[in-house]
Design an enzyme around this catalytic site. Structure first.
Site, PDB file in Angstrom:
ATOM      1  N   GLU A   1       1.768  -5.707  10.545  1.00 37.85           N
ATOM      2  CA  GLU A   1       1.392  -4.263  10.482  1.00 37.85           C
ATOM      3  C   GLU A   1       2.121  -3.557  11.776  1.00 37.85           C
ATOM      4  OE1 GLU A   1      -1.023  -3.188   9.007  1.00 37.85           O
ATOM      5  OE2 GLU A   1      -2.243  -4.761   8.156  1.00 37.85           O
TER       6      GLU A   1
ATOM      7  N   HIS B   1       0.996  -1.264   0.087  1.00 33.81           N
ATOM      8  CA  HIS B   1       0.072  -0.257   0.092  1.00 33.81           C
ATOM      9  C   HIS B   1       0.729   1.208  -0.104  1.00 33.81           C
ATOM     10  CE1 HIS B   1      -3.361  -2.469   1.864  1.00 33.81           C
ATOM     11  NE2 HIS B   1      -3.570  -2.566   0.549  1.00 33.81           N
TER      12      HIS B   1
ATOM     13  N   HIS C   1       3.282  -3.711   6.544  1.00 36.35           N
ATOM     14  CA  HIS C   1       2.145  -2.810   6.253  1.00 36.35           C
ATOM     15  C   HIS C   1       2.020  -1.788   7.366  1.00 36.35           C
ATOM     16  CE1 HIS C   1      -0.474  -4.688   2.974  1.00 36.35           C
ATOM     17  NE2 HIS C   1       0.482  -5.615   3.246  1.00 36.35           N
TER      18      HIS C   1
ATOM     19  N   GLU D   1       1.502   3.301   3.179  1.00 43.93           N
ATOM     20  CA  GLU D   1       1.967   2.832   4.309  1.00 43.93           C
ATOM     21  C   GLU D   1       3.429   2.401   4.107  1.00 43.93           C
ATOM     22  OE1 GLU D   1      -0.413  -0.864   4.786  1.00 43.93           O
ATOM     23  OE2 GLU D   1      -2.152   0.461   4.753  1.00 43.93           O
TER      24      GLU D   1
END
Length: 459
Positions: free
Chosen positions: A308, A86, A216, A89
């Site tokens: 994440e 992404h 991410h 990110e």
């Protein structure tokens, strides 16, 4: 004074020879320069290659670390890190650049842990899968309210919702019978995915990856498959459905390794969310269809998790050093997890490599296959396992393998052609598995093994 001056000059020379880890955001051109800088500093253990182009034509660069760059060495596992899927990110992108500089620097400093890692592992680092999206996000700056701009690629497609959906086929096969691994792609898959996704899938086809992580932002948690629940739900749903893979215990362990080596992920309370041990099953958090994590597991031999790493998707530059220090040990420990379970060669009775032979573990409904040169890697937790190798036209062979907590156990198979293949006119005897072979831990260097290394050439 002369002695002190001599020491000072010596230290100054050392600092000049070793490039410091840089803490800044890198636009596309700067990213490329950084990769080539690392390669120029460590030319004997690195290689730069590209796997394709983005929508706008930007090359997708990969930096490889290996003692023989560009070569798959027998029984040496392949691992990959993918960042910036992404575009908005960005922390993963910067951490992977910092990791690249760190690996090079520590290898030059003869750090034994890093030297052993690079000599025994082939590491592939893709800092940015979505360079077009990053440039859009970076043009905004990190402090604007429209942070979602740049998440998708230049065609407006979320790349983590763009892989062929194989979960449905697996759920069907699990219920009614069918393959549990290497599920085939739809005939027109190339027309269904974006250029960046297509490049990554071809990359997966070209290298027999064993372990992977996708970096991410937007939360702080180690997320493991399956991402898609049996009953696909939206993130807004208050009900959650945990959907474990056949390798759930192993995936939980992989996620915990990263979480507990991380500076604060394991504490659980981050970004307003709470995840026990800092880990979560993807579908239990929210169901995601067509994600890269599940695709890795269902279509290849690769075990992939999603990391994440930050509440702020585009953290200010002054926070990058703290984030690096919080993730550095976790990034290294995760790479080291590829050295567990069992691995070995599958050969025929003439000692020829058998490509595509299937390795099955009793009680775990997910198989892996041998690579082009006949070697395989099966990640497993410590324990005792019954393992079977099969290949078309050969009698299967079964062994009992004991897996310890440290080095992988070497388990080689020598398959004999079935009687029906050798003498088509004779009927093969019924029942029974192939003969047993002894499983033994790795105690010698690869060059001392009975399996002869092929001549090294380009990958």
């Amino acid at each position: 004074m002369s002695d002190l001056l001599s020491v000072f000059l010596h230290l100054l020379l050392l600092f000049k020879l070793v490039a410091p880890v840089t803490f800044r955001h890198h636009r596309y051109d700067d990213l490329v320069r950084t990769l080539y800088k690392v390669h120029n500093q460590c030319p004997h253990i690195t290689r730069i290659y590209t796997i394709g182009r983005s929508v706008k034509g930007r090359l997708l660069y990969v930096l490889e670390f290996s003692d023989y760059p560009g070569t798959h060495e027998l029984l040496e596992p392949e691992v990959k890190y993918v960042g910036n899927m992404h575009g908005d990110e960005v922390l993963g992108r910067e951490l992977l650049l910092q990791l690249s500089e760190f690996l090079c620097e520590e290898f030059r400093n003869r750090n034994q842990r890093i030297m052993q890692l690079i000599q025994g592992t082939r590491i592939h680092i893709l800092p940015s899968m979505n360079p077009d999206g990053y440039e859009m996000a970076a043009a905004q700056g990190p402090n604007t309210s429209g942070y979602l701009i740049g998440r998708n690629n230049a065609n407006g497609v979320d790349l983590n919702r763009n892989f062929p959906d194989l979960n449905t086929y697996f759920y069907y096969n699990e219920k009614y019978g069918g393959p549990n691994h290497h599920l085939p792609l739809p005939d027109n898959w190339k027309n269904q995915v974006e250029p960046e996704t297509r490049a990554v899938i071809r990359w997966m086809h070209s290298i027999n990856f064993v372990l992977s992580a996708n970096l991410h932002g937007g939360a702080v948690v180690a997320n493991y498959p399956y991402d898609k629940s049996l009953r696909h739900r939206l993130r807004s749903s208050h009900r959650t459905t945990t959907t474990p893979t056949p390798d759930d215990k192993l995936f939980r362990k992989l996620a915990k390794v990263y979480s507990y080596a991380h500076g604060w992920m394991h504490q659980g309370w981050n970004c307003g969310d709470y995840f026990p041990d800092g880990i979560t099953n993807g579908a239990s958090w929210y169901s995601l269809s067509k994600g890269m994590q599940d695709f890795n597991y269902l279509h290849t031999n690769c075990f992939d998790i999603t990391l994440e790493l930050s509440c702020n998707k585009f953290p200010p530059q002054e926070e990058l050093e703290r984030e690096w220090l919080g993730n550095r040990e976790a990034l290294i420990q995760f790479l080291e997890q590829v050295h567990q379970g069992i691995k070995g060669m599958v050969l025929d009775d003439n000692n020829n490599n058998l490509t595509g032979a299937v390795i099955s573990v009793t009680g775990i409904n997910h198989d892996v296959t041998t690579g082009e040169r006949g070697d395989y890697f099966r990640l497993l937790l410590p324990g005792t396992y019954t393992v079977t190798a099969t290949a078309p036209g050969f009698n299967p062979e079964t062994v009992v393998a004991i897996v310890g907590p440290a080095e992988p156990t070497l388990v080689h198979f020598h398959l004999k052609r079935s009687i029906t293949e050798v003498n088509p006119g004779r009927r093969a005897p019924s029942g029974g598995q192939g003969g047993r072979v002894k499983a033994q831990p790795r105690t010698q260097r690869k060059k001392d093994m009975a399996v002869k290394q092929p001549h090294r050439g380009p990958a």
